[in-house]
Structures are given as structure tokens and as C-alpha cells.
Design a protein around this motif. Sequence first.
Motif, PDB file in Angstrom:
ATOM      1  N   LEU A   1       0.973  -0.935   0.242  1.00 32.90           N
ATOM      2  CA  LEU A   1       0.274   0.544  -0.059  1.00 32.90           C
ATOM      3  C   LEU A   1       1.039   1.271   0.292  1.00 32.90           C
ATOM      4  CD1 LEU A   1      -2.783  -0.602   1.976  1.00 32.90           C
ATOM      5  CD2 LEU A   1      -2.862  -1.354   0.047  1.00 32.90           C
ATOM      6  N   VAL A   2       0.779   2.486  -0.981  1.00 31.77           N
ATOM      7  CA  VAL A   2       1.255   3.419  -0.721  1.00 31.77           C
ATOM      8  C   VAL A   2      -0.001   4.520  -1.639  1.00 31.77           C
ATOM      9  CG1 VAL A   2       2.761   2.683  -2.365  1.00 31.77           C
ATOM     10  CG2 VAL A   2       1.418   3.198  -3.624  1.00 31.77           C
ATOM     11  N   THR A   3       0.517   5.781  -1.051  1.00 33.85           N
ATOM     12  CA  THR A   3      -0.061   6.977  -1.479  1.00 33.85           C
ATOM     13  C   THR A   3      -0.018   7.816  -2.019  1.00 33.85           C
ATOM     14  OG1 THR A   3       1.916   8.373  -0.004  1.00 33.85           O
ATOM     15  CG2 THR A   3       0.387   7.554   2.112  1.00 33.85           C
ATOM     16  N   ASP A   4       1.286   7.094  -2.754  1.00 35.97           N
ATOM     17  CA  ASP A   4       1.657   7.834  -4.432  1.00 35.97           C
ATOM     18  C   ASP A   4       2.232   6.787  -5.497  1.00 35.97           C
ATOM     19  OD1 ASP A   4       3.501   8.918  -6.520  1.00 35.97           O
ATOM     20  OD2 ASP A   4       2.711  10.871  -5.663  1.00 35.97           O
TER      21      ASP A   4
ATOM     22  N   PRO B   1       5.349   5.095   1.460  1.00 33.03           N
ATOM     23  CA  PRO B   1       4.732   3.248   1.935  1.00 33.03           C
ATOM     24  C   PRO B   1       3.108   4.639   2.860  1.00 33.03           C
ATOM     25  CG  PRO B   1       7.051   3.892   2.547  1.00 33.03           C
ATOM     26  CD  PRO B   1       7.240   4.785   1.851  1.00 33.03           C
ATOM     27  N   ALA B   2       2.673   3.638   2.773  1.00 38.40           N
ATOM     28  CA  ALA B   2       1.323   3.703   3.468  1.00 38.40           C
ATOM     29  C   ALA B   2       0.770   3.485   4.511  1.00 38.40           C
ATOM     30  CB  ALA B   2       0.021   4.268   2.140  1.00 38.40           C
ATOM     31  N   LYS B   3       2.021   4.123   5.832  1.00 35.69           N
ATOM     32  CA  LYS B   3       2.430   3.354   6.294  1.00 35.69           C
ATOM     33  C   LYS B   3       0.604   3.685   7.673  1.00 35.69           C
ATOM     34  CE  LYS B   3       6.379   4.364   7.289  1.00 35.69           C
ATOM     35  NZ  LYS B   3       7.983   5.314   7.705  1.00 35.69           N
ATOM     36  N   ALA B   4       0.512   4.691   7.866  1.00 36.98           N
ATOM     37  CA  ALA B   4      -0.776   5.243   8.420  1.00 36.98           C
ATOM     38  C   ALA B   4      -2.524   4.601   7.992  1.00 36.98           C
ATOM     39  CB  ALA B   4      -1.613   6.903   8.592  1.00 36.98           C
ATOM     40  N   GLU B   5      -2.781   4.297   6.608  1.00 40.25           N
ATOM     41  CA  GLU B   5      -3.279   3.763   6.044  1.00 40.25           C
ATOM     42  C   GLU B   5      -3.525   2.326   5.976  1.00 40.25           C
ATOM     43  OE1 GLU B   5      -2.829   7.604   3.793  1.00 40.25           O
ATOM     44  OE2 GLU B   5      -1.668   5.866   4.539  1.00 40.25           O
ATOM     45  N   THR B   6      -2.385   1.704   6.024  1.00 40.58           N
ATOM     46  CA  THR B   6      -1.908  -0.219   6.528  1.00 40.58           C
ATOM     47  C   THR B   6      -2.612   0.251   7.294  1.00 40.58           C
ATOM     48  OG1 THR B   6      -0.531   0.174   5.132  1.00 40.58           O
ATOM     49  CG2 THR B   6      -0.621  -1.939   6.001  1.00 40.58           C
ATOM     50  N   ASN B   7      -2.358   0.679   8.680  1.00 35.62           N
ATOM     51  CA  ASN B   7      -2.814   0.381  10.231  1.00 35.62           C
ATOM     52  C   ASN B   7      -4.137   0.637  10.164  1.00 35.62           C
ATOM     53  OD1 ASN B   7      -0.291   0.136  11.160  1.00 35.62           O
ATOM     54  ND2 ASN B   7       0.322   1.682  11.430  1.00 35.62           N
ATOM     55  N   LEU B   8      -5.304   1.479   9.482  1.00 30.13           N
ATOM     56  CA  LEU B   8      -6.273   1.717   9.850  1.00 30.13           C
ATOM     57  C   LEU B   8      -7.136   0.307   9.050  1.00 30.13           C
ATOM     58  CD1 LEU B   8      -8.568   3.158  10.020  1.00 30.13           C
ATOM     59  CD2 LEU B   8      -8.311   4.962   7.970  1.00 30.13           C
TER      60      LEU B   8
ATOM     61  N   TYR C   1     -14.364  -2.892   0.501  1.00 33.03           N
ATOM     62  CA  TYR C   1     -14.660  -2.390   1.130  1.00 33.03           C
ATOM     63  C   TYR C   1     -14.393  -1.864   1.896  1.00 33.03           C
ATOM     64  CZ  TYR C   1     -19.092  -1.935   5.038  1.00 33.03           C
ATOM     65  OH  TYR C   1     -19.677  -1.105   5.409  1.00 33.03           O
ATOM     66  N   ALA C   2     -13.337  -2.171   2.457  1.00 36.31           N
ATOM     67  CA  ALA C   2     -12.719  -1.212   3.566  1.00 36.31           C
ATOM     68  C   ALA C   2     -11.670  -0.171   3.250  1.00 36.31           C
ATOM     69  CB  ALA C   2     -12.260  -2.129   4.993  1.00 36.31           C
ATOM     70  N   MET C   3     -11.554  -0.844   1.990  1.00 31.74           N
ATOM     71  CA  MET C   3     -10.782   0.723   1.230  1.00 31.74           C
ATOM     72  C   MET C   3     -11.160   1.525   0.427  1.00 31.74           C
ATOM     73  SD  MET C   3      -8.340  -1.742  -0.695  1.00 31.74           S
ATOM     74  CE  MET C   3      -6.660  -2.322  -0.278  1.00 31.74           C
ATOM     75  N   SER C   4     -13.094   1.998   0.275  1.00 32.23           N
ATOM     76  CA  SER C   4     -13.867   2.300  -0.590  1.00 32.23           C
ATOM     77  C   SER C   4     -14.458   3.627   1.136  1.00 32.23           C
ATOM     78  CB  SER C   4     -15.469   1.329  -0.597  1.00 32.23           C
ATOM     79  OG  SER C   4     -14.695   0.720  -1.653  1.00 32.23           O
ATOM     80  N   GLY C   5     -14.291   3.074   2.448  1.00 26.69           N
ATOM     81  CA  GLY C   5     -14.344   3.466   3.172  1.00 26.69           C
ATOM     82  C   GLY C   5     -12.984   4.234   4.037  1.00 26.69           C
TER      83      GLY C   5
END
Length: 486
Positions: free
Chosen positions: A421-424, A430-437, A481-485
Motif C-alpha cells: 500500500l502506497v500513498t503515491d 509507504p502508506a503507513k497510517a492507512e495500512t494500520n487503519l 469495502y474497507a478501502m472504499s471507506g
Amino acid sequence: MAASSSSLLLRRGATGGAGRRWGPGEALRRLVSSSEAAPAEKVPARSPPVMPPFEHRPRPYAGWSGDEILAKRKQFLGSSVFYYYQKPLNIVEGKMQYLYDENGKRYLDCFGGIVTVSCGHCHPDIVNAVVEQTKLLQHTTTIYLNQPIVEFAEALASKMPGNLKVVYFVNSGTEANELAMLMARLYSGNLNMIALRNAYHGGSAGTIGLTGLQTWKYPIPQGEIHHVMNPDPYRGTFGSDAIAYAKEVEEQINYGTSGRVAGFIAETFQGVGGAVELAPGYLKLAYDTVRKAGGVCIADEVQSGFGRTGSHYWGFQTQDVIPDIVTMAKGIGNGLPLGAVVTTPEIANVLAQKIQFNTFGGNPVCSVGGLAVLKVLDKEKRQAHCADVGSHLVNRLKELQQKHEIIGDVRGRGLMLGVELVTDRKEKTPAKAETNLLFEKLKDLNILVGKGGLHGNVFRIKPPMCFTRDDADYLVDAMDYAMSGL
């Protein structure tokens, strides 16, 4: 009209027909009038996906609560022993690809006890074999003769290519890699070992040097170990150019050692490092270079062995090589503390110059359990199953990648997969915060995945090998479902 657009209109006013500009007050009146005349159509809330049915009723749980266990764990276990999730799960029962918590809630296990449960939680064939042996003889050592250890060794050797026919049993992957490194140094007469960056080979005082991730390394002497570039097709400097990466191995030997090395160790599919499959053709080139420098080649199959990749029984076979030493653990015992080192008679003989002994290695209970694992994998055709389900899952994950920008890479094969998962996507941030969420959201959707990579931004999908297509669909639907939110 979106809320953000409405607020902007109210702050700045708006422009009417023929360039006429309305002030904020007129804009508000017209906005209210418009909303009264044409009320916005409500979009129904999306329902979460439904887990596939499973015929198993967990036993009522009467043990300590999760809160009580956590309190005692903090008191009596070391603080370095970490756990997943903000509110950790109290897992009390397992059946095949599913786990159950203290309240009887069912979870789809997509991590298999950290890639350890190969045949399925509490597989009846393995449980029965272990229970019957435990009733008969629970422990003896190699100072006496006993059938289970040699029967298991023979069966394991039959799965190996070439002259890899001698087996040493240990209790874990770390122990296996320690022993393999000892063999390499004794056989070659050299000390220098070469390992890959981003690798994980254990956390003992010896194997911690082989590990190439700073998150797992304490500041102690590494002991004549050199780390070379990781041939990572996604993040690596040379992409999938195996020749360029292999050239760096040659240069490390020429410039960083005496020109002679003890050995080279690599996972074909890096587990803890985030399910990274090495660039195609890399191991053949690296092995040639290392052997010319007097070293032996070690394949770490602790996570990728026993058909998990689907296409081959062993991960190293995907690179068309035969190692000199192979280490294995985790899936070999379906949860039993069991590991092994398989090598050639010539290399194995170097240990005969001293006493080599392992108290629990190859004990009757683990040997019977390990043999049962091999039989189940063959009987249930789990390698072919991993190829089929894994192919389906990869295709669905790649479709999901097209929908969600946060997915930078989908990689691996069989049921040895990673989703980074990446933010760009361009910068691969690395999408650290998003991965944890998302990690927490998936748990709330009854799905347990692992995390890996240096930045912890890779979902590790390595379930028990009885994982089905329906399970795969549920996993992807839940991720969507999770990513769409977000």
C-alpha cells in the motif's frame, strides 16, 4: 451538491446567468430553494460482505478473558513480545482456515499463524497422529533408535532434488539457519557470509546478522556478514534486471571480502520483508558467482516450502536452481515446533569432526506430526490447490488494484502473496497510517492478515493451504469495502 462545494458557494457567492454575480445571502436563498425543489436522492449504505458458511461450532469458552490475559502478559512476559491490534484478540480455538475468539466470533485466518499452519488448524489427521504418539512415547533422543525420526527423514528427503538427502532436525527456522551457516563455514573453510537486504533469517545472536531489516536487529556484532542489493522487481534499483543485481554480488565479493566466502543465503520469496519474489533468473547467476568464490548456496524455505507457491514444491525451484543446503520450518509441522536442514552427504559430514546434538530435534511426537503433514499435503493435493486458488486470488487483487490507487503492488504466487500500500504510486511512498487503519478495519470484518516490509505497509496474505476460492472472494470483497471507506 457536495458539502464542500456548498460551503465554498456560501463564502464567496456565485455567478448567475449572463455573468451576474450573487452575493452570499442570495446564494444561500437559491441553495435552500434548490434543495427544497429537488431533494437529493439518498444513496443506500453499502452492506459489508458476508463470510462464507462453515460447519463448525466452537466449544463454549470458560477461560480467562482477553483483558485478564493481557494484564498478566504485561506482568509476566517481556515487553518486547508484541501483539496485533489496538485491542488484541483472545484466540481460543481453530479449525482449518478459521479461528475463534473468546466470544465464539469466527475469523478468516489469512496469515496461518505467521505462515506456519499449512494443512489447516487442528487438521484431524495430524491431531490424531500426534495424540496417538504422545500416548505411546512422548520423548526420546537420537541416542536411542526410534522409527518416527528416520521414517520422517526418508519421506522428507524424497521431496528434495539432486543429492540433497541428509536431514538434520531442529526446532525452528532460526535454529535451521544457524546450523546451515555453521555447515557452510566448516565445509568451505571460510567465514564471510552473503545475505540480501530486506531478508529475514532469524533473531538469534547468529542469524540476526543474516537478517537484513533494521527493525529486527539489535546493535551487536554481525560476524563477517555482508548484505547485497535486494533483487526486488518493485522497489529495487535495477527493477527486474537479474544480471545487474548478480553483478553486485560479484563486486561485494571482490571488494568486501578476501575473495573467498563461506556461503550465500536467500529466501526466494521474502516473507517478513513483504512477500517479495526475487527477480527471475537471479539465483542461478548469484549461485554461480558464490560457488566460484568457494561458497555454498543456502535456500531458506522456512515460509515458501511445501507447495505453498503452487507452481513448485519448493520456492527455489521457481528459479531453476538446486541449493547445497535447504532450511525449512513453520509449515513443516503445521504448528508443531519443528525445523530441518537438508543437505548433501559431503557437507553433512563436516559436522562429524565434533559432537553435534539437538535434544528435541526429531523427537517422536514432532516427527510423527511432520510425516502426517507430508501425507496430508499429498493426499489433499495442496500444491495444485494453492496454484488454483492463488491464481484466482491474484487476479481479483489486481482488479482491486485498478480500482484503488492505494494499492501499489500485488505480488507473489500461490498462497504466498503480498499487497503493498502506497500513498503515491509514482513515488511509491509507504502508506503507513492507512495500512494500520485498514488492518483494524479488516479485523472488524472478521479477516486476519499479516503485515510486513521495512515500513509495515505490505499486507501478507499467506493463509492455511485449505483456503478456498470463496474465502479468497470474501477477502477481496472485504478489502474493497474497507478501502472504499477511507
